[in-house]
Design an enzyme around this catalytic site. Structure first.
Site, PDB file in Angstrom:
ATOM      1  N   THR A  84       0.867  -1.189   0.000  1.00 52.06           N
ATOM      2  CA  THR A  84       0.000   0.000   0.000  1.00 52.06           C
ATOM      3  C   THR A  84       0.900   1.234   0.000  1.00 52.06           C
ATOM      4  OG1 THR A  84      -0.089  -0.124   2.422  1.00 52.06           O
ATOM      5  CG2 THR A  84      -1.913  -1.122   1.211  1.00 52.06           C
ATOM      6  N   ARG A 153      10.304  -5.808  10.912  1.00 53.34           N
ATOM      7  CA  ARG A 153      11.281  -4.826  10.414  1.00 53.34           C
ATOM      8  C   ARG A 153      12.101  -5.481   9.325  1.00 53.34           C
ATOM      9  NH1 ARG A 153      14.451  -4.855  15.739  1.00 53.34           N
ATOM     10  NH2 ARG A 153      13.653  -6.968  15.508  1.00 53.34           N
ATOM     11  N   GLU A 154      12.391  -4.751   8.265  1.00 50.93           N
ATOM     12  CA  GLU A 154      13.321  -5.274   7.265  1.00 50.93           C
ATOM     13  C   GLU A 154      14.664  -5.492   7.964  1.00 50.93           C
ATOM     14  OE1 GLU A 154      13.324  -2.965   3.651  1.00 50.93           O
ATOM     15  OE2 GLU A 154      11.136  -2.913   3.668  1.00 50.93           O
ATOM     16  N   LYS A 206      -1.538  -0.511  13.899  1.00 54.50           N
ATOM     17  CA  LYS A 206      -0.384  -0.465  13.001  1.00 54.50           C
ATOM     18  C   LYS A 206       0.012   0.981  12.685  1.00 54.50           C
ATOM     19  CE  LYS A 206       2.734  -1.315  10.124  1.00 54.50           C
ATOM     20  NZ  LYS A 206       3.483  -2.417   9.611  1.00 54.50           N
ATOM     21  N   PHE A 251      15.370   3.443  19.313  1.00 51.42           N
ATOM     22  CA  PHE A 251      14.773   4.417  18.387  1.00 51.42           C
ATOM     23  C   PHE A 251      15.041   5.864  18.789  1.00 51.42           C
ATOM     24  CE2 PHE A 251      12.411   2.912  14.660  1.00 51.42           C
ATOM     25  CZ  PHE A 251      12.889   1.605  14.711  1.00 51.42           C
ATOM     26  N   GLY A 255      20.398  11.266  13.748  1.00 50.46           N
ATOM     27  CA  GLY A 255      21.239  11.244  12.556  1.00 50.46           C
ATOM     28  C   GLY A 255      20.468  11.734  11.349  1.00 50.46           C
ATOM     29  N   CYS A 262       8.033   2.272   4.625  1.00 49.11           N
ATOM     30  CA  CYS A 262       6.958   2.180   5.638  1.00 49.11           C
ATOM     31  C   CYS A 262       6.754   3.466   6.425  1.00 49.11           C
ATOM     32  CB  CYS A 262       7.242   1.025   6.582  1.00 49.11           C
ATOM     33  SG  CYS A 262       7.355  -0.549   5.731  1.00 49.11           S
ATOM     34  N   LYS A 265       5.665   6.834   4.457  1.00 51.52           N
ATOM     35  CA  LYS A 265       4.349   6.822   3.784  1.00 51.52           C
ATOM     36  C   LYS A 265       3.229   6.511   4.767  1.00 51.52           C
ATOM     37  CE  LYS A 265       3.543   2.128   3.116  1.00 51.52           C
ATOM     38  NZ  LYS A 265       2.392   1.351   3.477  1.00 51.52           N
ATOM     39  N   ARG A 332      13.915   2.424  -1.069  1.00 48.94           N
ATOM     40  CA  ARG A 332      12.740   3.292  -1.132  1.00 48.94           C
ATOM     41  C   ARG A 332      12.905   4.440  -0.129  1.00 48.94           C
ATOM     42  NH1 ARG A 332       8.024  -0.921  -0.245  1.00 48.94           N
ATOM     43  NH2 ARG A 332       9.667  -1.812   1.053  1.00 48.94           N
TER      44      ARG A 332
HETATM   45  C1  UGA Z   1       9.243  -0.177  10.293  1.00 42.40           C
HETATM   46  C2  UGA Z   1       8.805  -0.554  11.718  1.00 42.40           C
HETATM   47  O1  UGA Z   1       9.924  -0.500  12.603  1.00 42.40           O
HETATM   48  C3  UGA Z   1       8.216  -1.966  11.741  1.00 42.40           C
HETATM   49  O2  UGA Z   1       7.741  -2.289  13.044  1.00 42.40           O
HETATM   50  C4  UGA Z   1       7.063  -2.023  10.742  1.00 42.40           C
HETATM   51  O3  UGA Z   1       6.482  -3.318  10.695  1.00 42.40           O
HETATM   52  C5  UGA Z   1       7.585  -1.649   9.355  1.00 42.40           C
HETATM   53  O4  UGA Z   1       8.149  -0.324   9.395  1.00 42.40           O
HETATM   54  C6  UGA Z   1       6.429  -1.688   8.400  1.00 42.40           C
HETATM   55  O5  UGA Z   1       5.506  -0.878   8.538  1.00 42.40           O
HETATM   56  O6  UGA Z   1       6.355  -2.604   7.566  1.00 42.40           O
HETATM   57  P1  UGA Z   1      11.392  -0.729   8.796  1.00 42.40           P
HETATM   58  O7  UGA Z   1      10.841   0.258   7.824  1.00 42.40           O
HETATM   59  O8  UGA Z   1      11.863  -2.053   8.308  1.00 42.40           O
HETATM   60  O9  UGA Z   1      10.284  -1.065   9.926  1.00 42.40           O
HETATM   61  O10 UGA Z   1      12.629  -0.050   9.490  1.00 42.40           O
HETATM   62  P2  UGA Z   1      12.995   0.564  10.919  1.00 42.40           P
HETATM   63  O11 UGA Z   1      13.943  -0.321  11.594  1.00 42.40           O
HETATM   64  O12 UGA Z   1      11.782   0.969  11.659  1.00 42.40           O
HETATM   65  O13 UGA Z   1      13.786   1.879  10.459  1.00 42.40           O
HETATM   66  C7  UGA Z   1      13.109   2.898   9.745  1.00 42.40           C
HETATM   67  C8  UGA Z   1      14.025   4.056   9.492  1.00 42.40           C
HETATM   68  O14 UGA Z   1      14.285   4.745  10.709  1.00 42.40           O
HETATM   69  C9  UGA Z   1      15.385   3.699   8.908  1.00 42.40           C
HETATM   70  O15 UGA Z   1      15.682   4.623   7.861  1.00 42.40           O
HETATM   71  C10 UGA Z   1      16.336   3.871  10.073  1.00 42.40           C
HETATM   72  O16 UGA Z   1      17.633   4.226   9.659  1.00 42.40           O
HETATM   73  C11 UGA Z   1      15.670   4.999  10.827  1.00 42.40           C
HETATM   74  N1  UGA Z   1      15.995   5.027  12.280  1.00 42.40           N
HETATM   75  C12 UGA Z   1      15.661   3.991  13.081  1.00 42.40           C
HETATM   76  C13 UGA Z   1      16.634   6.141  12.807  1.00 42.40           C
HETATM   77  O17 UGA Z   1      16.941   7.119  12.091  1.00 42.40           O
HETATM   78  N2  UGA Z   1      16.926   6.173  14.143  1.00 42.40           N
HETATM   79  C14 UGA Z   1      16.605   5.134  14.963  1.00 42.40           C
HETATM   80  O18 UGA Z   1      16.888   5.229  16.177  1.00 42.40           O
HETATM   81  C15 UGA Z   1      15.953   4.025  14.422  1.00 42.40           C
END
Ligand code: UGA
Length: 443
Positions: A84, A153-154, A206, A251, A255, A262, A265, A332
């Site tokens: 989506t 999470r990816e 979600k 989290f 940076g 995800c 969007k 993405r």
């Molecule tokens: C995110 C959510 O964490 C998942 O729980 C969710 O299921 C998923 O989206 C989804 O909706 O499908 P994801 O996109 O794989 O997962 O990645 P994250 O680990 O959440 O990181 C997202 C972004 O935040 C990355 O660009 C990462 O570099 C950044 N980030 C993360 C930070 O800048 N600082 C942090 O402390 C953590």
């Protein structure tokens, strides 16, 4: 069971369900994706997925198809895992794939079955799908719909699917939730929390979870802006507030901010839905969360230009990282590539390295130059930008790198390099939200 949509979510889910002992058919309308999956090859990089896929295919309990007729014939449980994305013309989610999947499946459902929505949708979508199924499936109200949001999470998708921290199901009738509990029995037997809620709450869970995570990241990045204005250190600040269990350190990685398919969007889709529901003020703050996040990318470009003495034209910029985060080949909405592109637009010669995402980056940003080895990317560079925190980059030797570059200046935009080592190797190292590290050491 069937898994409809074999992208990041569905491919992992299909293979994981087969290892739980289920007989799974994965469906995707993308023939090239299915052609890879039937050979046990994954269309993207996800640690552990190749092994899981091979294991599942070998049991004979997993196969793939492009045929809805085959899926409808096979499934007692149908998982909806289609994408989506954000609509190109607005902040709202594009639900075309969800409605197309249900539109193709419903007329073929002649037996009672359970349809389980996993795609991230705006609250209210499940209720519309429930009516669509009742109206167009030959089995009518014997086709039950529940909503089971996904939190994987990816980079950790296999573990998050097989060992989730909770399972949430939205159902009109607790008996429908019980049917899904039977599917997840091996996971639930380990004591995984199982939350049964109504359909609307399940969809909101979600959106709320991703909005909260995005807010947490933007909060610490807003603090980084204050640290930059005052000479304070955002990493020390995050450590200090993170010790409070009510806040938590995870989290709070300041940076370059969040990207990917995800968080950005989903944040925007959530705001768009609040507007449709005529409560835009409830989520107005998310617009600031989005703005703070995008400001970090512009700020990283500004710092890079400063490190190039204000003149990026013709300078060699080495970019370490193209994926939106480490352990993924997903580009993405990648903050790293946005920064690389902005510097290219300013006339710099930008050479990008990434351990896994180079093919995807080459395809979508052909204007940039790519290097298969990080040492080739930095050779002759006037500045090195560390934009995605792969472990590979922490393992690089700053002494060796200093011998390769034209000027030993670097920006650690993910605050994850071993700063004292880089400084000891003679680098002028900058970070986001931290005082000039080199000045600190000289003082
Ligand atoms: C995110 C959510 O964490 C998942 O729980 C969710 O299921 C998923 O989206 C989804 O909706 O499908 P994801 O996109 O794989 O997962 O990645 P994250 O680990 O959440 O990181 C997202 C972004 O935040 C990355 O660009 C990462 O570099 C950044 N980030 C993360 C930070 O800048 N600082 C942090 O402390 C953590």
């Amino acid at each position: 069971m069937t898994v409809i949509g074999c992208g990041y979510l569905g491919a992992v889910h299909a293979a994981a369900m087969a290892t739980l002992g289920h007989d799974v058919v994965g469906l995707d309308t993308d023939e090239s994706r299915i052609a890879l999956l039937v050979q046990g090859r994954t269309p993207f990089y996800e640690p552990g997925l190749d092994e899981l896929l091979a294991e599942s295919l070998a049991t004979g309990r997993l196969r793939f198809t492009t045929s809805y007729a085959e899926a409808a014939e096979h499934g007692e449980v149908h998982f909806l895992c289609v994408g989506t994305p954000q609509r190109p013309d607005s902040n709202a989610a594009d639900l075309t794939a969800v409605f197309a999947a249900v539109g193709s499946l419903a007329p073929l459902l002649e037996r009672p079955c359970l349809v389980v929505g996993k795609s991230t949708v705006p609250v209210g979508t499940a209720e519309v799908l429930r009516e669509q199924l009742a109206a167009t499936a030959p089995a009518g109200s014997d086709v039950r719909l529940v909503w089971n949001p996904e939190f994987l999470r990816e980079g950790f998708a296999v573990r998050d699917t097989l060992e989730p921290d909770r399972l949430v199901v939205g159902a009109d009738d607790p008996a429908h939730a019980e049917e899904l509990a039977a599917v997840y029995a091996p996971i639930l037997e380990r004591g995984t929390p199982w939350l049964v809620v109504d359909l609307a709450t399940a969809q909101l869970v979600k959106s709320a979870a991703n909005a909260f995570l995005a807010t947490k990241i933007s909060f610490i990045n807003a603090m980084a802006e204050l640290c930059e204005a005052t000479g304070a250190d955002v990493v020390a600040l995050a450590d200090a507030i993170g010790h409070d269990a009510r806040i938590g350190r995870r989290f709070l990685g300041a940076g370059l901010g969040f990207g990917g398919g995800c968080l950005p969007k989903d944040l925007r889709g959530f705001m768009a839905r609040a507007e449709e529901l005529e409560v835009p003020e409830a989520l107005a703050f998310l617009s600031d969360v989005d703005d703070i996040n995008l400001r970090r990318r512009r700020h990283a470009v500004d710092v890079a230009v400063e490190l190039l003495d204000g003149d990026p034209a013709g300078k060699h910029v080495a970019v370490l990282g193209a994926a939106f985060k480490p352990d993924s080949d997903d580009i993405r909405d990648s903050p790293a590539l946005d920064v690389a592109d902005a510097l290219h637009d300013l006339g710099a010669h930008v050479v990008v390295h990434d351990p896994r995402a180079l093919d995807n980056a080459r395809r979508t940003r052909p204007e940039l130059t790519y290097a298969d080895d990080p040492l080739d990317a930095v050779r002759g560079a006037h500045v090195v930008l560390h934009l995605t925190e792969w472990a590979d980059y922490r393992a690089l030797d700053p002494v060796e790198l200093a011998g390769l570059v034209a000027v030993p200046r670097a920006l650690d935009a993910r605050n994850s390099l071993d700063a004292p080592r880089w400084l000891a190797a003679g680098w002028d190292l900058r970070a986001l939200g931290r005082p000039r590290l080199s000045d600190q050491v000289r003082a």
